[in-house]
Design an enzyme around this catalytic site. Structure first.
Site, PDB file in Angstrom:
ATOM      1  N   TYR A   1      34.444 -14.556  -6.138  1.00  0.00           N
ATOM      2  CA  TYR A   1      33.024 -14.312  -6.394  1.00  0.00           C
ATOM      3  C   TYR A   1      32.827 -13.031  -7.190  1.00  0.00           C
ATOM      4  CZ  TYR A   1      31.631 -17.857  -2.901  1.00  0.00           C
ATOM      5  OH  TYR A   1      31.420 -19.020  -2.201  1.00  0.00           O
TER       6      TYR A   1
ATOM      7  N   TRP B   1      38.204 -17.732  -2.205  1.00  0.00           N
ATOM      8  CA  TRP B   1      36.827 -17.593  -2.660  1.00  0.00           C
ATOM      9  C   TRP B   1      36.848 -16.499  -3.754  1.00  0.00           C
ATOM     10  CZ3 TRP B   1      37.888 -19.746   1.821  1.00  0.00           C
ATOM     11  CH2 TRP B   1      36.943 -20.340   2.658  1.00  0.00           C
TER      12      TRP B   1
ATOM     13  N   ILE C   1      40.725 -23.263  -5.151  1.00  0.00           N
ATOM     14  CA  ILE C   1      39.900 -22.204  -5.718  1.00  0.00           C
ATOM     15  C   ILE C   1      38.436 -22.535  -5.476  1.00  0.00           C
ATOM     16  CG2 ILE C   1      39.199 -21.087  -7.883  1.00  0.00           C
ATOM     17  CD1 ILE C   1      42.052 -21.887  -8.935  1.00  0.00           C
ATOM     18  N   LYS C   2      37.731 -21.575  -4.888  1.00  0.00           N
ATOM     19  CA  LYS C   2      36.303 -21.756  -4.633  1.00  0.00           C
ATOM     20  C   LYS C   2      35.516 -20.779  -5.492  1.00  0.00           C
ATOM     21  CE  LYS C   2      32.629 -21.292  -1.229  1.00  0.00           C
ATOM     22  NZ  LYS C   2      32.191 -20.632   0.006  1.00  0.00           N
ATOM     23  N   THR C   3      34.626 -21.299  -6.332  1.00  0.00           N
ATOM     24  CA  THR C   3      33.749 -20.464  -7.146  1.00  0.00           C
ATOM     25  C   THR C   3      32.329 -21.001  -7.050  1.00  0.00           C
ATOM     26  OG1 THR C   3      34.328 -21.796  -9.087  1.00  0.00           O
ATOM     27  CG2 THR C   3      35.528 -19.726  -8.793  1.00  0.00           C
TER      28      THR C   3
END
Length: 302
Positions: free
Chosen positions: A169, A167, A201-203
């Site tokens: 951020y 994540w 990938i987490k955005t």
């Protein structure tokens, strides 16, 4: 294994067969299995926002079994949660859905922009997880320590064949509130995650705002008018699409907005959604109907 999944796995050139097998477990799971698209249910909001803010609107969601069953019944790709929640259903739901152990967490009382490490690779192995999940806050005064923590944990995970989900951020430092969702900042955050060795990938979905003064010239003349084009740019920043990108569902919103987000992610070439509050805060029947439609959107049927 489908050609779409095989093509994704081929882009992870340094990973062991064990890690690729776990990545394939996620990519081949559920109703989107084999398409290269993903929907992941994340339930770490109890740490981040507290139990009442997270679950009082839908009281059955206080039970960890509720979330396991929701992800399974909806035919999702994986279920992500902190240590205690996964432990609470690990035996009952063993083997039914790939799980992601979220190994760091924050809380709403903290004054620093940071997260504590709350789980480890040994826990993930013990619980039969396919992956670990970790959050970094690019821009925070604590970002370098968080990056070092992820490097250590992801190296341990890769050594035993687990996938790493990051994540990323942006928050803190000189970033404005608008800057946290700016296109240039979101692309930078995704690129950092790729550089750190994340498999997934987490955005957050980016706006068309450009935050960094020194980056404005690089974005001049580009057409960033649609979310799909902005998603495509985040994909470009993730090693030209060589890494899997999933996008956050964010705060609770209307169903139409959730569906439009998914269409934009799909049309921009993103790999899918990691969507929590917008599903588990709705009654179960509504959540299942929403997830059913999201699956159909990612399949190109809606």
């Amino acid at each position: 294994m489908t050609p779409a999944v095989r093509a994704i796995l081929e882009k992870y050139e340094s990973d062991s067969p064990a890690t690729k097998a776990n990545l394939a477990r996620i990519l081949m799971q559920g109703r989107l299995g084999g398409t290269g698209k993903l929907i992941i249910l994340p339930v770490d909001q109890g740490f981040e926002h507290g139990p009442a803010r997270s679950f009082a609107i839908n009281p059955p969601a206080y039970d960890p079994h509720y979330h396991y069953q929701l992800a399974i019944d909806a035919g999702l790709s994986a279920y992500a949660a902190p240590l205690g929640m996964l432990e609470a259903g690990a035996e009952t739901f063993a083997g039914q859905i790939p799980t992601i152990l979220k190994v760091n967490s924050s809380n709403s009382w903290a004054t620093s922009i940071d997260q504590a490490v709350t789980g480890g690779v040994d826990d993930a192995l013990r619980l039969g997880c396919a992956a670990i999940g970790f959050t970094i806050y690019p821009g925070s005064d604590n970002i370098f320590e968080m990056m070092e923590e992820f490097r250590e944990l992801s190296a341990q995970a890769k050594a035993v064949g687990l996938v790493s989900v990051l994540w990323s951020y942006p928050r803190g430092g000189e970033l404005s509130k608008d800057g946290e969702l700016a296109l240039d900042v979101g692309a930078y955050a995704a690129h950092m995650a790729a550089l750190l060795g994340a498999h997934i990938i987490k955005t957050k979905l980016p706006t068309d705002h450009i935050e960094q003064k020194d980056a404005k010239k690089a974005y001049e003349g580009g057409d960033w008018s649609t979310m799909a084009k902005r998603v495509a740019h985040v994909r470009q920043a993730s090693f030209a699409g060589r890494r899997i990108n999933v996008f956050s569902g964010g705060a609770a919103k209307g169903a139409d907005a959730v569906f439009q987000d998914a269409r934009d992610i799909r049309d921009g070439g993103g790999n899918g959604s990691i969507i929590g509050r917008n599903t588990f805060q709705r009654p179960r029947d509504e959540a299942l109907a929403m997830l059913d439609k999201l699956v159909r959107i990612y399949k190109g049927e809606e």
